[in-house]
Structure formats: C-alpha cells, structure tokens
Design a protein around this motif. Structure first.
Motif, mmCIF file in Angstrom:
data_model
loop_
_atom_site.group_PDB
_atom_site.id
_atom_site.type_symbol
_atom_site.label_atom_id
_atom_site.label_comp_id
_atom_site.label_asym_id
_atom_site.label_seq_id
_atom_site.Cartn_x
_atom_site.Cartn_y
_atom_site.Cartn_z
ATOM 1 N N ASN A 1 13.787 -13.475 8.402
ATOM 2 C CA ASN A 1 13.944 -12.709 9.933
ATOM 3 C C ASN A 1 13.794 -11.296 9.766
ATOM 4 O O ASN A 1 14.077 -11.291 8.836
ATOM 5 N N VAL A 2 14.337 -10.148 11.508
ATOM 6 C CA VAL A 2 14.640 -9.316 10.748
ATOM 7 C C VAL A 2 15.282 -8.869 10.251
ATOM 8 O O VAL A 2 16.475 -9.136 9.589
ATOM 9 N N GLY A 3 15.187 -7.877 9.573
ATOM 10 C CA GLY A 3 15.283 -6.883 7.434
ATOM 11 C C GLY A 3 15.644 -7.352 7.025
ATOM 12 O O GLY A 3 16.520 -7.379 6.051
ATOM 13 N N GLN A 4 15.627 -8.760 6.907
ATOM 14 C CA GLN A 4 15.432 -9.980 5.536
ATOM 15 C C GLN A 4 14.723 -9.589 4.024
ATOM 16 O O GLN A 4 15.134 -9.637 3.359
ATOM 17 N N ILE A 5 13.120 -9.135 5.020
ATOM 18 C CA ILE A 5 12.362 -8.292 3.940
ATOM 19 C C ILE A 5 12.043 -6.333 3.317
ATOM 20 O O ILE A 5 11.859 -6.093 5.166
ATOM 21 N N GLN A 6 12.034 -5.860 2.582
ATOM 22 C CA GLN A 6 11.467 -4.774 2.762
ATOM 23 C C GLN A 6 11.047 -4.606 1.658
ATOM 24 O O GLN A 6 10.979 -5.192 0.652
ATOM 25 N N ALA A 7 9.174 -3.721 1.829
ATOM 26 C CA ALA A 7 8.841 -3.121 1.668
ATOM 27 C C ALA A 7 9.596 -1.773 1.177
ATOM 28 O O ALA A 7 9.323 -0.858 1.456
ATOM 29 N N VAL A 8 9.244 -1.854 -0.795
ATOM 30 C CA VAL A 8 9.190 -0.322 -0.886
ATOM 31 C C VAL A 8 8.320 0.262 -2.226
ATOM 32 O O VAL A 8 7.307 -1.037 -2.667
ATOM 33 N N GLN A 9 8.051 1.120 -2.324
ATOM 34 C CA GLN A 9 7.128 1.680 -3.336
ATOM 35 C C GLN A 9 7.434 2.350 -4.257
ATOM 36 O O GLN A 9 8.774 2.308 -5.131
ATOM 37 N N ALA A 10 6.540 1.197 -5.940
ATOM 38 C CA ALA A 10 6.798 1.228 -7.188
ATOM 39 C C ALA A 10 5.232 0.672 -7.488
ATOM 40 O O ALA A 10 4.520 0.122 -6.963
ATOM 41 N N ASN A 11 5.175 1.352 -8.445
ATOM 42 C CA ASN A 11 4.323 1.284 -9.623
ATOM 43 C C ASN A 11 4.100 0.820 -10.338
ATOM 44 O O ASN A 11 5.456 1.728 -11.413
ATOM 45 N N ILE A 12 4.341 -0.014 -11.504
ATOM 46 C CA ILE A 12 4.381 -0.467 -12.620
ATOM 47 C C ILE A 12 3.843 0.338 -13.521
ATOM 48 O O ILE A 12 4.359 0.303 -14.990
ATOM 49 N N ARG A 13 3.090 1.559 -13.670
ATOM 50 C CA ARG A 13 2.136 2.658 -14.665
ATOM 51 C C ARG A 13 3.733 3.513 -14.184
ATOM 52 O O ARG A 13 3.309 4.290 -15.694
ATOM 53 N N VAL A 14 5.241 3.389 -13.252
ATOM 54 C CA VAL A 14 5.492 5.035 -13.637
ATOM 55 C C VAL A 14 6.810 4.538 -13.738
ATOM 56 O O VAL A 14 7.074 3.401 -12.549
ATOM 57 N N ARG B 1 7.168 -4.777 -19.732
ATOM 58 C CA ARG B 1 7.812 -4.289 -20.299
ATOM 59 C C ARG B 1 9.098 -3.659 -19.449
ATOM 60 O O ARG B 1 10.080 -3.592 -19.723
ATOM 61 N N ALA B 2 8.038 -2.234 -19.124
ATOM 62 C CA ALA B 2 8.906 -2.182 -17.761
ATOM 63 C C ALA B 2 9.520 -2.620 -16.881
ATOM 64 O O ALA B 2 11.230 -2.381 -16.708
ATOM 65 N N VAL B 3 9.059 -3.566 -16.165
ATOM 66 C CA VAL B 3 10.108 -4.262 -15.628
ATOM 67 C C VAL B 3 10.935 -5.309 -15.683
ATOM 68 O O VAL B 3 12.142 -5.418 -15.447
ATOM 69 N N ALA B 4 11.533 -5.904 -17.399
ATOM 70 C CA ALA B 4 11.573 -6.700 -18.435
ATOM 71 C C ALA B 4 12.888 -5.412 -18.818
ATOM 72 O O ALA B 4 14.449 -6.413 -17.680
#
Length: 324
Positions: free
Chosen positions: A53-66, A104-107
């Motif tokens: 739905n509108v506004g239900q899904i949001q994309a954000v910038q992330a890099n698991i190396r950072v 490991r970073a995500v965990a």
C-alpha cells in the motif's frame, strides 16, 4: 469506547531490492507489516512500491560494509532480515566482507535494538569447503549465532523464479547458441527451490512460527542433475539444443578467462562450487529443518518454469499447435 490501533510491526530487509528480496517484501506486505528496504541504491528500488500500500514500503540507503549505515537502517525495527550475498567478487564487494563481516554487522545491529533476526545463507555452506563462497557463507552463519543465538538461518538451494539468474540465463543462451555446456559432465545434483516458497518461509520466521537457533535447509520437491535442469528448461522453451559435456579442466580454463569480465558467466570459484552436490541433507530432513517441517508444500520446477520462461519460446506465449 475509543479503539486503540496498534502500529504494524516494522521489518527491515537488507538486500530487499534483489531477486529474492522482492518476493520477501511482497510476502511481508501482504501480511500488513511496514517494510524498510535497506539497499545500496534506493533510487533503483522503485519496483518494490507496487508490492504494498501507499507508504507501506520504504527504501533507505545502507551498505553492510559501512557499519554506521547498518545501525541507522535498523532503528525502530521489530525484525531484521539479511538477504545480502554475492556470487562473484568485484571491486570492494569481496566474499569475506559481504558474507562474514556484513552478516556480523547486521546481527549486532539487530541485537542492539532488540529485534529478531532471519539470516539467509546458502545450501552447501561449510567451513571446510574449497569454495570461497561456501566457506565465507559458513563464517557468516557462525558470526550470526555468535551474536544472536535465537536467530533463524535458512540455507536455500538454487532459487528459481521469474527473475532468477539460472534458468533465465541458460534459456537466453539457448535462443542463439546451438550448444549448451554441461560443466563437469552435468552430473552435479541440485534441489531447485521456488523463490516464493523461500519468501514464505522467511515471512513465517517474522511471524514467530519458526523455532530460532536452528539452520533450516530449503529445497524443492525434486532432485535434478545439472543436465536434467537444462533438459527441463529446453522442454519448456520448446527448443532442441545439443548438450555437450565440459570436463572440469576445460571449465576452469574457461572460467579463468570469463572471470575477468565485469559480470562473468563463470568463475573459478563457481567451478569449485559445482563439484559438490547442492541438496538438502538427510540430517535436516530427520530433524525437521526443511520446508515440509515448516508446513510449506514446495512447488516443482515443472510447475513454475512455464509461467515465466515462455518468453524464450520461438512463438512466445503462443504455444505451437501439434501437426494434425
């Protein structure tokens, strides 16, 4: 009496803009969750918006190396899913960094906000593997369990579905080439699993229906050799092609050349990986660590392939009529 509406849970999906990710996002959106997709290029994740739905899904910038970008992405999360993985190395995208350090970073980020964690690895992951891909996948699993003992880890076999890089790639080759290679003779066994079934398993872990602290092996209902996979694909696209066995030494030689390309068709590490079968273990079946144990009836290759490989037929979606 005023009814108090609860805010839907927030699920953060790392790698949610990829092949498996879009199916996971869709499964989560159907369940009413708020979905935050953490990816390197959110500007290229517009294809996810129609899945909810509108506004239900949001994309954000992330890099698991950072690491700081990972911490920012999980703020407020109730559950975190890590789908990030690479099949070959390029630039700063190295197996160890993505599969081990990134896992490991995500965990650790999920633990810091008290969120649940689902980590997607790969069937064949082993600390003793000669393949860098499989070995770093195993290191990533260890990093996850060292950080969050109650995490759910999935090891899927080859994923197939509308945007897959396996059947689609060989079907595209069959449109122009009269010959398809059988690497190592085509005897390596796979247990292709439908990406929609994998997404369903992941969504159920978010719902709390999957026991944590375990590694689940996800495979389809059929075990097929590499040769049988290509034969099944050729039957669906209604093309006859010569399947020629390629000895391992020839495959390695070819991989050493193709591996220099930006998006290689074959690498030396993939040749090493192909020398081992990619099927669900007997132990996983006995211990209830499979799709069936999760209450999911796996869909077969023969059922799903015609729904998306028809575009590689000479007549497209219009099947040829048998001669009278």
């Amino acid at each position: 009496m005023t009814e108090i509406l609860q805010t839907p849970k927030l699920v953060v999906v790392f790698g949610g803009s990829g092949f498996v990710g879009r199916h996971v996002v869709r499964a989560l959106a159907k369940r009413g969750y708020r979905v935050r997709v953490a990816c390197r290029r959110p500007d290229l994740a517009g294809h996810l918006q129609p899945l909810g739905n509108v506004g239900q899904i949001q994309a954000v910038q992330a890099n698991i190396r950072v690491r700081w970008s990972v911490d920012n992405a999980v703020q407020g999360a109730d559950h975190v899913i890590n789908l990030v993985g690479i099949l070959h190395e390029s630039g700063r995208q190295r197996f160890g960094v993505v599969h081990d350090f990134g896992a490991r970073a995500v965990a650790e980020a999920a633990r810091s906000v008290g969120a649940g964690l689902t980590h997607v690895s790969a069937l064949g992951a082993s600390a003793d593997s000669q393949s860098d891909y499989a070995r770093t996948k195993a290191l990533g699993e260890k990093a996850v369990f060292d950080t969050k003992q109650d995490a759910v880890i999935y090891r899927p076999s080859i994923n197939f579905g509308p945007e897959d890089g396996f059947f689609n790639r060989f079907a595209a080759m069959a449109r122009f080439s009269p010959v398809l290679p059988l690497i190592g003779g085509g005897e390596t066994r796979f247990q292709p699993v439908y990406v929609g079934d994998v997404a369903e398993a992941i969504a159920r872990s978010v719902e709390g229906k999957v026991e944590g602290g375990r590694v689940y092996e996800l495979g389809g209902p059929n075990v097929l050799t590499f040769k049988q996979c290509l034969q099944e694909m050729l039957t669906v696209i209604e093309r006859k092609r010569l399947l020629v066995a390629m000895p391992w030494w020839v495959a390695r030689l070819q991989a050493s050349i193709l591996g220099l390309l930006p998006n290689p068709l074959l690498t030396g590490d993939q040749v090493t990986l192909l020398q081992s079968d990619n099927v669900v273990s007997d132990a996983a079946a006995k211990e209830g660590r499979t799709l069936a144990a999760l209450g999911i009836t796996a869909k077969s290759v023969g059922t799903i392939l015609p729904s998306y490989l028809w575009r590689f037929r000479a007549a497209g979606q219009f099947q040829r009529k048998p001669a009278a």
